[in-house]
Design a protein around this motif. Structure first.
Motif, PDB file in Angstrom:
ATOM      1  N   VAL A 288     -12.297  -6.482   1.954  1.00 41.13           N
ATOM      2  CA  VAL A 288     -11.997  -5.117   2.370  1.00 41.13           C
ATOM      3  C   VAL A 288     -13.336  -4.444   2.651  1.00 41.13           C
ATOM      4  O   VAL A 288     -14.180  -4.331   1.753  1.00 41.13           O
TER       5      VAL A 288
ATOM      6  N   VAL B 223      -9.694  -5.325   6.905  1.00 40.20           N
ATOM      7  CA  VAL B 223      -9.225  -6.309   5.934  1.00 40.20           C
ATOM      8  C   VAL B 223      -9.318  -7.689   6.570  1.00 40.20           C
ATOM      9  O   VAL B 223      -8.804  -7.905   7.667  1.00 40.20           O
TER      10      VAL B 223
ATOM     11  N   ILE C  23      -9.981   0.959   7.840  1.00 42.13           N
ATOM     12  CA  ILE C  23     -10.256  -0.044   6.818  1.00 42.13           C
ATOM     13  C   ILE C  23     -10.153  -1.416   7.462  1.00 42.13           C
ATOM     14  O   ILE C  23      -9.151  -1.720   8.105  1.00 42.13           O
TER      15      ILE C  23
ATOM     16  N   CYS D  74      -8.221   0.275  -0.935  1.00 42.35           N
ATOM     17  CA  CYS D  74      -7.717   0.993   0.238  1.00 42.35           C
ATOM     18  C   CYS D  74      -7.276   2.413  -0.088  1.00 42.35           C
ATOM     19  O   CYS D  74      -6.948   3.178   0.819  1.00 42.35           O
TER      20      CYS D  74
ATOM     21  N   THR E 212      -5.321   4.867   8.421  1.00 41.38           N
ATOM     22  CA  THR E 212      -4.480   5.595   7.476  1.00 41.38           C
ATOM     23  C   THR E 212      -4.193   7.004   7.977  1.00 41.38           C
ATOM     24  O   THR E 212      -4.866   7.505   8.890  1.00 41.38           O
TER      25      THR E 212
ATOM     26  N   LEU F  53       0.833  -1.208   0.000  1.00 43.88           N
ATOM     27  CA  LEU F  53       0.000   0.000   0.000  1.00 43.88           C
ATOM     28  C   LEU F  53       0.863   1.252   0.000  1.00 43.88           C
ATOM     29  O   LEU F  53       0.605   2.195  -0.741  1.00 43.88           O
TER      30      LEU F  53
END
Length: 109
Positions: free
Chosen positions: A87, A68, A66, A101, A60, A30
Motif C-alpha cells: 500500500v 495497492v 491509494i 487505507c 476515496t 474497506l
C-alpha cells in the motif's frame, strides 16, 4: 536463515485475474469494516511490480489516491498466510493493509 520481511517476495503461480478478484474483496472490506468509501478503483498497469502483484489505484470519497499492489494468489492465501500487499509502497499483511487505507487519524485508533 533470517527472514526480514516474509511474504514480500515474488508470488508464484499468481494471475492477474485472481488479483482483480482479490481487489474487489479488498474494496468491499474497506467499505464494510473500515468506513472507507472507494469511489473508483482501476488497474494501474504501468506501476506493476512484476512479481506476482498487480497495481491498482483507489480513489476515496475524501479524494485520497491509494496505490495497492495486489497479489494474484488465491484469496485465502493472501488473507491468512504470509503473502503481503503493498500500500503506497510499504508491505503489509491483509488486515494491516486495510488499516493503511483509512484516513491518517483513524489508521490505528
Amino acid at each position: 536463515m533470517i527472514l526480514l520481511n516474509p511474504g514480500s517476495g515474488p508470488v508464484p503461480d499468481a494471475t492477474e485475474e485472481q488479483a482483480v478478484a482479490n481487489m474487489a474483496e479488498f474494496v468491499s472490506e474497506l467499505g464494510a469494516h473500515y468506513d472507507v468509501t472507494v469511489v473508483s478503483h482501476a488497474r494501474a498497469a504501468a506501476s506493476d511490480y512484476g512479481d506476482g502483484r498487480w497495481a491498482f489505484e483507489l480513489l476515496t470519497d475524501d479524494e485520497r489516491r491509494i496505490e495497492v499492489q495486489m497479489p494474484g494468489a488465491p484469496i485465502e492465501q493472501v488473507r491468512e498466510e504470509w503473502t503481503r500487499l503493498y500500500v503506497n509502497g510499504s508491505s503489509w499483511f491483509w488486515e494491516y493493509a486495510l488499516r493503511q487505507c483509512q484516513r491518517g487519524d483513524e489508521q490505528w485508533g
